[in-house]
Design an enzyme around this catalytic site. Structure first.
Site, PDB file in Angstrom:
ATOM      1  N   LYS B  81     -19.543  38.414 133.562  1.00  0.00           N
ATOM      2  CA  LYS B  81     -20.947  38.696 133.936  1.00  0.00           C
ATOM      3  C   LYS B  81     -21.871  38.097 132.885  1.00  0.00           C
ATOM      4  O   LYS B  81     -21.579  38.111 131.681  1.00  0.00           O
ATOM      5  CB  LYS B  81     -21.129  40.205 134.013  1.00  0.00           C
ATOM      6  CG  LYS B  81     -22.516  40.681 134.449  1.00  0.00           C
ATOM      7  CD  LYS B  81     -22.501  42.210 134.572  1.00  0.00           C
ATOM      8  CE  LYS B  81     -23.854  42.763 134.989  1.00  0.00           C
ATOM      9  NZ  LYS B  81     -23.831  44.237 135.082  1.00  0.00           N
ATOM     10  N   SER B 156     -25.518  46.320 139.236  1.00  0.00           N
ATOM     11  CA  SER B 156     -26.052  45.068 138.793  1.00  0.00           C
ATOM     12  C   SER B 156     -25.008  43.946 138.714  1.00  0.00           C
ATOM     13  O   SER B 156     -25.384  42.783 138.563  1.00  0.00           O
ATOM     14  CB  SER B 156     -26.747  45.229 137.445  1.00  0.00           C
ATOM     15  OG  SER B 156     -25.827  45.647 136.476  1.00  0.00           O
ATOM     16  N   SER B 180     -23.068  50.102 137.933  1.00  0.00           N
ATOM     17  CA  SER B 180     -23.169  48.665 138.164  1.00  0.00           C
ATOM     18  C   SER B 180     -21.867  47.905 138.314  1.00  0.00           C
ATOM     19  O   SER B 180     -21.902  46.714 138.630  1.00  0.00           O
ATOM     20  CB  SER B 180     -23.984  48.032 137.030  1.00  0.00           C
ATOM     21  OG  SER B 180     -25.332  48.430 137.160  1.00  0.00           O
TER      22      SER B 180
END
Lengths: 496, 487, 101
Positions: B81, B156, B180
């Site tokens: 990420k 997220s 997330s």
């Protein structure tokens, strides 16, 4: 205006002073407080830096154990209570030298609380309370760019460990403030945790100053004073500010609670124009650092390693060596100087003699050769044994003090034994009446004006005549005998 | 090979590499080709590091040729990420503020992946600074749900969820502050694990909320998640909050089953307003576990209703402080200005998106003088009550079962205009972060639109092993994890 | 004087917070945030009704104390890499525009 006696509190036309000092001391650890960068001074800009102390994305702090140890040392040496659990907090504000946009400090739960420092002003000891001591990180350095405007920022000092030492508002005069700072610096130097150099910024002082009617217990408006870069400046700034506050109140005006900067050139304090003092620091517990746990065992371990502290040493010097409070204070301000003194006594010098030599000649050498810029003087240019030998030669009447003073500089940088030099060069004190009589007569012959003055009643001129005999004999004449002979030679013709 | 390599599990890929059936370079090339093929529709990646990935793969192949062990994840293409630092590779946190930022250091988890032999092929899209539940707050790209391109992938860590679901990589790291990892896992039909707070190092992870953030894997199945967790978990001297507890061999005992386990269903998590198909799918999964020998009982987490407020006050307060370093002085975006004050204000206004600004404002307010006690301090106290709720539930249960979200993936643009509605997406996940507990999301069904539904398993601190065991047992009895949105 | 119709927040507060956070907001943004923050804070009002007397706040979920590291210099002097992303430099120093007092 102000009172003359240094030991008494400051007053001015019915007002008294309330002063609290806040000291930030840079700690002498190898590495910074939250990262493994060097904390050593100097270096090219932005070389002693890493992602952590530059505040890069994703970095985290890890606490340096020696910083905690030093803080415990400072706390114990100032009679504080050491908290078994203390907490770090974030102090949030924006400034270019603050890389994370917050400083990691301590707020609601500091490491040390409730201590005191003993200070001596004009021979009178007093206690000044310590509110708290806590650990925090230093910022980088913002310098004004003279060429292009704007600022240039160097983060070498970002993350250097600091102790914030907050004193109670117990200080009652500028002189007391100076004594407090000197005493605190002494303690930190004895502990070898801070070199106490105000000019270089390793020991910084801000003051909170207010005035109130003498005897009142209600505190007046508090003004913070910053930018004082030496002990002398602190005392002058405080004196000036106190006067300003009284004059303001006497004029019927109100004092503003504000931060003022000391202007050393103009010798005045000025309000800061920016609204920086309106900061809302939004303190909250630092989530990246768990509570600091200090065990009783660790505290005792540190306690056992403490050296004899300045206050205790001063009292011992007064008692053990019969020194005056003043002399004992001067001798114990630096641990290495106190060690020098005691080594000299151990080498056979009489205590008061040795104290005399150290407080005058040795401290002068220390200042002249700037030895006091070191935290601990290890390489002395002259040894306690050499000084002790000189002291004993004077004490035993073998040489005059005058001769000894001449010999001292010749010993510096050598390991010569003064006794040998005296023997080799025939510097022994001359106490032979016959020889001295000749010199006395010669001086009287060559100084008719002074002789006349003396005979007219001017006692002080005798000192000049004695000095001339000392000069003529290369400083070797026994000064008491010279005086005796001069008086005898001059008196029969004295009038009155 | 009848099954294309990108359909393998991570475990299978690693095993084949180890057996020299396929080289690391070849496998990486396959992944890169897959990425190129599906990215136009998915948009999971912000940065693809082809050259670095091939170099890393070559290095693995060389080491194996020399007889060295390639590592537990040796040669396997993975994604990270984009709020996790990768040395020499752009790391943006999906923000204009860091659009060109290239860290000079690896996050600890990045270094651990490399040490385990994984091949990092790219950085995945996310909500800006990990603030969001749909990845729509990314300033640098849009990611679509591989199951339905008109829908969000969740957030997220939406890019990571989508990349794994679309079989672009075998695993992706995400971060989870309020759900997330778990929400994108549920919306994308993959496995997502949020470890116990402190189980995995946060060093080099761009901080959102320091007391809540954790890094975890998104994978195709539970075994893969166990493998990745083993590789990234553990003490880190650079992270003061990382636990010193030893890391168990999570792959061992996965198949021990759930017989005799006591599983709790918190009544407050089966809310009215929940999508009926979510409710049905989750209850079916619960029934499955009961059939496999677990006992089920209802429990209560009475302070659930206060969790959203608690979370958003604490998280935004910490975030407002964590994001103060983005000031245009040392790195990141700077808007040239005549004076410092303007530089700060303009750079931050230009660098941060709407949601980030909103959270900074809320967090600053919650900490500000006069409001600290009523907001931040109060929230910290309620956090204690929420932790106690869980502690009490775990006296009777080994794990708790809940849905991951009240609905399946919603449409792009559907919730973005109303922050409060968006915040409510997190209602079932945020308490877990407040309590610092581990939680696993596994696919447990699909709705009539073909959208995945996720089951959440919440465990005791440092008891990831139990979660993985439960997830594995559920997997054996179902095949949701084998479904793939794209051929 | 502007008031937003919620329990919420005065536009002056919004400006004060924006200054504290160093965010430059357009007038429209200020108004929007005022409404949004107001609505959010109103939704969070329920926290106030909860009795938390005597409840210790959770600053950390973990039970152990801060780990300590040895006082060793473990970082070599930095080269250019850490300065490479600097928006403005003068040699090895970061440059920022002037501070207006």
């Amino acid at each position: 205006m102000t009172q003359a006696a240094a030991g008494a509190p400051w007053t001015l036309e019915g007002y008294e002073a309330v002063i609290g000092l806040e000291v930030h001391a840079e700690l002498l650890t190898r590495a910074k407080v939250f990262c493994g960068c060097s904390a050593a001074f100097g270096g090219e800009p932005n070389t002693n830096v890493c992602p952590v102390c530059l505040g890069m994305p994703g970095v985290l702090p890890v606490l340096n154990r020696r910083v905690v140890e030093f803080a415990i040392r400072a706390g114990l040496a100032t009679n504080c209570t050491i908290a078994p659990r203390s907490r770090f907090a974030r102090k949030n504000y924006f400034y270019p030298d603050l890389p994370k946009g917050y400083q990691i400090s301590m707020y609601e739960a500091p490491l040390c609380t409730g201590g005191w420092l003993e200070i001596v002003v004009d021979g009178v000891p007093r206690r000044v309370g310590l509110t708290r001591i806590h650990i925090e990180e230093d910022t980088g350095k913002n310098i004004h760019d003279l060429v292009a405007g704007g600022s240039l920022v160097d983060f070498n000092r970002s993350g250097v460990p600091l102790l914030e030492i907050v004193g109670e508002p117990d200080i009652r005069s500028p002189a007391e403030a100076g004594a407090y700072l000197r005493a605190l610096r002494s303690v930190l130097q004895y502990l070898e945790i801070c070199d106490g150099n105000m000019e270089e910024g390793s020991f910084r002082c801000d003051a909170n100053v207010s005035v109130r009617p003498v005897g009142s217990s209600i505190l007046g408006t508090k003004v913070e004073i910053k930018n004082m870069n030496s002990f002398r400046h602190v005392e002058r700034a405080l004196a000036w500010e106190l006067r300003r506050q009284v004059r303001t109140l006497q004029a019927g005006e109100r004092l503003v609670q504000e931060t003022r900067l000391w202007d050393a050139e103009r010798e005045e304090t000025r309000a800061m124009r920016s609204k920086e003092h309106a900061h809302d620091y939004r303190y909250f517990p630092e989530p990246d650092l768990l509570p600091l746990e200090v065990s009783q065992a660790w505290i005792e371990e540190v306690r056992a390693s403490l050296p004899e502290l300045p206050g205790a040493r001063r009292r011992r010097f007064e008692g053990e060596y019969g020194l005056s409070a003043y002399d004992a204070d001067v001798l114990t301000q630096r641990k290495d100087v106190a060690d020098f003194f005691e080594a000299g006594v151990a080498a056979g010098a009489q205590a008061k003699e040795m104290a005399n030599w150290v407080t005058t000649e040795i401290l002068r050498i220390v200042r002249e050769q700037r030895l006091d810029t070191q935290l601990v003087i290890r390489d002395w240019p002259i040894t306690p044994a050499q000084v002790a030998a000189l002291a004993r030669l004077v004490d035993g009447g073998q040489i005059t003090r005058n001769t000894a003073k001449q010999l001292l500089p010749r010993l510096i940088g050598t390991d010569d034994d003064p006794a040998r030099i005296v023997e080799r060069e025939g510097l022994g004190q001359v106490s032979d009446r016959g020889a001295l009589q000749q010199a006395v007569h010669e001086v009287i012959r060559q100084a008719p004006e002074q002789v006349a003055q003396f005979r007219a009643g001017k006692e002080r001129v005798l000192g000049f005549l004695v000095g001339q005999v000392m000069k003529a004999t290369g400083g070797k004449a026994n000064p008491q005998l010279v005086q005796e002979l001069l008086r005898a030679a001059l008196s029969p013709e004295r009038k009155g | 090979m009848s099954v294309p390599p990108y359909q393998w599990s991570l475990r299978e890929a690693a095993a084949r590499i180890r057996r020299r059936e396929i080289s690391a370079v070849e496998l990486t090339r396959t992944a890169l080709a897959r990425i190129q093929a599906v990215e136009p529709a998915i948009g999971a990646f912000l940065t693809c590091c082809e050259a670095d990935a091939l170099a890393a793969a070559e290095s693995i192949d060389r080491r194996m040729a020399a007889g060295e062990d390639p590592g537990s994840l040796g040669g396997v293409p993975v994604a990270v990420k984009d709020n996790i630092c990768t040395a020499g590779v752009r790391t943006t946190a999906a923000s204009r503020m860091l659009e060109s930022f290239v860290p000079a250091f690896d996050a600890t988890v990045t270094a651990k992946l490399r040490h385990a032999g994984a091949v990092i092929v790219g950085k995945t899209n996310c909500d800006e600074f990990a603030m969001g539940s749909s990845t729509e707050n990314s300033a640098l790209g849009q990611t679509r749900n591989p199951w339905d391109s008109s829908r969000v992938p969740g957030g997220s860590s939406g890019g990571s969820g989508a990349a794994v679901a679309a079989r672009e990589v075998y695993a992706a790291l995400g971060t989870d502050t309020g759900g997330s990892i778990r929400l994108p896992a549920a919306f994308c039909g993959v496995v997502g694990l949020k470890p116990t707070y402190g189980r995995v190092s946060r060093f080099g992870v761009i901080a959102y909320a320091s007391s809540l953030d954790q890094v975890g894997p998104l994978t195709r199945d539970v075994t893969d998640a166990a493998m990745v967790l083993e590789a990234i978990a553990g003490h880190d001297p650079a992270d003061s909050t990382a636990s010193p507890r030893p890391v168990p061999a999570y792959q061992d005992g996965l198949d021990a089953g759930v017989r005799g386990m006591r599983l709790g269903l918190p009544r407050e998590y089966f809310v009215q307003g929940m999508h009926p198909e979510v409710d049905r799918a989750v209850r079916a999964a619960v029934g499955e576990l009961e059939r496999l020998g677990a006992s089920i009982e209802e429990v209560s987490l009475p302070h659930t209703d206060y969790a959203i407020a608690t979370y958003y006050l604490i998280a935004t307060a910490e975030a407002s402080s964590n994001l103060a370093r983005y000031d245009g002085v040392r790195y990141g975006l700077r808007v040239p200005s005549a004076n410092l004050g303007e530089m700060y204000e303009r750079s931050r206004a230009a660098g941060f998106g709407t949601e980030v600004k909103r959270r900074i404002m809320l967090g600053t307010y919650a900490l500000s003088a006069g409001y600290y006690d009523a907001y931040y301090l109060k929230a910290q106290q309620v956090r204690t009550l929420i932790r106690r709720d869980f502690a009490q539930a775990f006296e009777r249960c080994d794990a708790l079962l809940t849905p991951v979200a009240p609905t399946p993936a919603f449409r792009l643009g559907e919730r973005i205009d109303d922050p409060l509605t968006m915040y409510l997406s997190d209602i079932l996940t945020i308490s877990v972060n407040l309590a610092g507990l581990p939680a696993l999301a596994v696919p447990c069904g699909m709705d009539s639109d073909g959208l995945p539904i996720g089951l959440q398993v919440i465990g005791r601190p440092f008891d990831e092993a139990t979660l993985l065991r439960i997830g594995y047992a559920h997997e054996l009895a179902s095949d949701w994890h084998r479904r793939s949105p794209l051929p | 004087m502007r008031y937003v119709h919620t329990v919420g927040i005065h536009i002056d507060e919004v400006r004060r917070i924006a200054t504290l956070a160093r965010l430059r907001l357009e007038a429209a943004e200020e108004e929007r945030l005022c409404a949004e923050l107001g609505a959010i804070l109103e939704a969070f009002e329920r926290l106030q009704r909860l009795d938390t007397a005597g409840v210790a706040p959770t600053a950390h979920v973990e039970e152990f104390g801060a780990p300590l590291r040895a006082d060793e210099v473990t970082n070599l002097p930095a080269d250019e890499a850490l300065l490479a992303g600097a928006p403005a430099r003068d040699g090895r120093r970061f440059r920022v525009p002037k501070i207006i007092e």
